[in-house]
Design an enzyme around this catalytic site. Structure first.
Site, PDB file in Angstrom:
ATOM      1  N   ASP A 165      59.379  73.851  39.939  1.00  0.00           N
ATOM      2  CA  ASP A 165      58.580  72.719  40.379  1.00  0.00           C
ATOM      3  C   ASP A 165      59.306  71.441  39.968  1.00  0.00           C
ATOM      4  OD1 ASP A 165      58.040  72.321  37.668  1.00  0.00           O
ATOM      5  OD2 ASP A 165      55.870  72.549  37.865  1.00  0.00           O
ATOM      6  N   HIS A 166      58.635  70.335  40.052  1.00  0.00           N
ATOM      7  CA  HIS A 166      59.252  69.033  39.774  1.00  0.00           C
ATOM      8  C   HIS A 166      59.708  68.876  38.327  1.00  0.00           C
ATOM      9  CE1 HIS A 166      54.905  68.902  39.244  1.00  0.00           C
ATOM     10  NE2 HIS A 166      55.101  68.024  38.266  1.00  0.00           N
ATOM     11  N   CYS A 216      58.884  76.037  35.446  1.00  0.00           N
ATOM     12  CA  CYS A 216      57.901  74.962  35.601  1.00  0.00           C
ATOM     13  C   CYS A 216      57.731  74.345  34.225  1.00  0.00           C
ATOM     14  CB  CYS A 216      56.586  75.456  36.219  1.00  0.00           C
ATOM     15  SG  CYS A 216      55.545  76.500  35.191  1.00  0.00           S
ATOM     16  N   GLY A 217      56.776  73.492  34.038  1.00  0.00           N
ATOM     17  CA  GLY A 217      56.626  72.802  32.764  1.00  0.00           C
ATOM     18  C   GLY A 217      56.538  73.737  31.574  1.00  0.00           C
ATOM     19  N   THR A 218      55.655  74.729  31.670  1.00  0.00           N
ATOM     20  CA  THR A 218      55.512  75.712  30.586  1.00  0.00           C
ATOM     21  C   THR A 218      56.117  77.062  30.939  1.00  0.00           C
ATOM     22  OG1 THR A 218      53.385  76.489  31.406  1.00  0.00           O
ATOM     23  CG2 THR A 218      53.354  74.672  29.780  1.00  0.00           C
ATOM     24  N   GLY A 219      56.353  77.300  32.218  1.00  0.00           N
ATOM     25  CA  GLY A 219      56.795  78.610  32.690  1.00  0.00           C
ATOM     26  C   GLY A 219      55.633  79.540  32.975  1.00  0.00           C
ATOM     27  N   GLY A 257      52.558  78.903  34.726  1.00  0.00           N
ATOM     28  CA  GLY A 257      52.004  78.859  36.081  1.00  0.00           C
ATOM     29  C   GLY A 257      52.887  79.528  37.114  1.00  0.00           C
ATOM     30  N   ARG A 259      59.597  72.077  29.886  1.00  0.00           N
ATOM     31  CA  ARG A 259      59.109  71.140  28.863  1.00  0.00           C
ATOM     32  C   ARG A 259      59.086  71.775  27.477  1.00  0.00           C
ATOM     33  NH1 ARG A 259      54.150  69.017  32.540  1.00  0.00           N
ATOM     34  NH2 ARG A 259      55.287  67.409  33.664  1.00  0.00           N
ATOM     35  N   ARG A 276      61.001 106.165  27.725  1.00  0.00           N
ATOM     36  CA  ARG A 276      59.551 106.013  27.567  1.00  0.00           C
ATOM     37  C   ARG A 276      58.994 104.820  28.344  1.00  0.00           C
ATOM     38  NH1 ARG A 276      61.479 103.356  22.864  1.00  0.00           N
ATOM     39  NH2 ARG A 276      60.272 101.493  22.334  1.00  0.00           N
ATOM     40  N   ARG A 278      55.441 103.456  31.912  1.00  0.00           N
ATOM     41  CA  ARG A 278      54.673 102.213  31.772  1.00  0.00           C
ATOM     42  C   ARG A 278      54.926 101.271  32.944  1.00  0.00           C
ATOM     43  NH1 ARG A 278      56.589 102.070  25.497  1.00  0.00           N
ATOM     44  NH2 ARG A 278      55.335 103.854  24.867  1.00  0.00           N
TER      45      ARG A 278
END
Length: 147
Positions: free
Chosen positions: A10-11, A67-70, A72, A111, A134, A138
């Protein structure tokens, strides 16, 4: 043969994305940039879904999501069947999302971490491989879920 890398942002992730693309192309990876280029506000959700669709349609590729936090963009990418995006901020996690979870997308927060660290995380992700054993059952459980 090296996998194709799709990258989206994103931006908030423009600068980090540019550094990652430069780094990956210097290592002879084929990189397809799906992300924001001008820094104008855009939807991490749309960028994550678009990345997810590319990853799901090309089984031999890997992805980078920013993105800002990763958070979203990784949530959005994970909505696409066949995508396993893992959010990382340290080297061991970047390695383990490949080894244990067979992640095909690494997500990071522009960020949250510095660009030089992001390059190291991408490098650790790309140098790691699925450990099978293993972990196979999963990952199969996740892949086969249709809820």
């Amino acid at each position: 043969m090296k996998p194709r890398i799709y990258i989206s942002n994103d931006h908030t992730g423009v600068e980090m994305k540019q550094a990652i693309v430069k780094y990956l192309t210097s290592l002879d990876y084929q990189v397809t940039d799906l992300g924001n280029v001008d820094g104008k506000s855009c939807s991490y959700a749309s960028k994550g879904l678009e990345l997810g669709e590319k990853i799901a349609g090309d089984k031999d590729c890997l992805g980078v999501a920013l993105c800002g936090t990763g958070i979203g963009i990784s949530i959005a990418a994970n909505k696409v069947k066949g995508v396993r995006a893992g959010l990382v901020s340290e080297l061991e996690t970047a390695q383990l999302i490949r080894e244990h979870n067979d992640c095909n997308v690494i997500a990071m927060g522009a960020r949250m971490i510095a660009v030089d660290k992001a390059l190291k995380l991408v490098d650790a992700f790309l140098k790691s491989e699925f450990a099978h054993g293993r972990h196979e059952e999963r990952v199969k459980t996740i892949n086969e879920y249709h809820g």
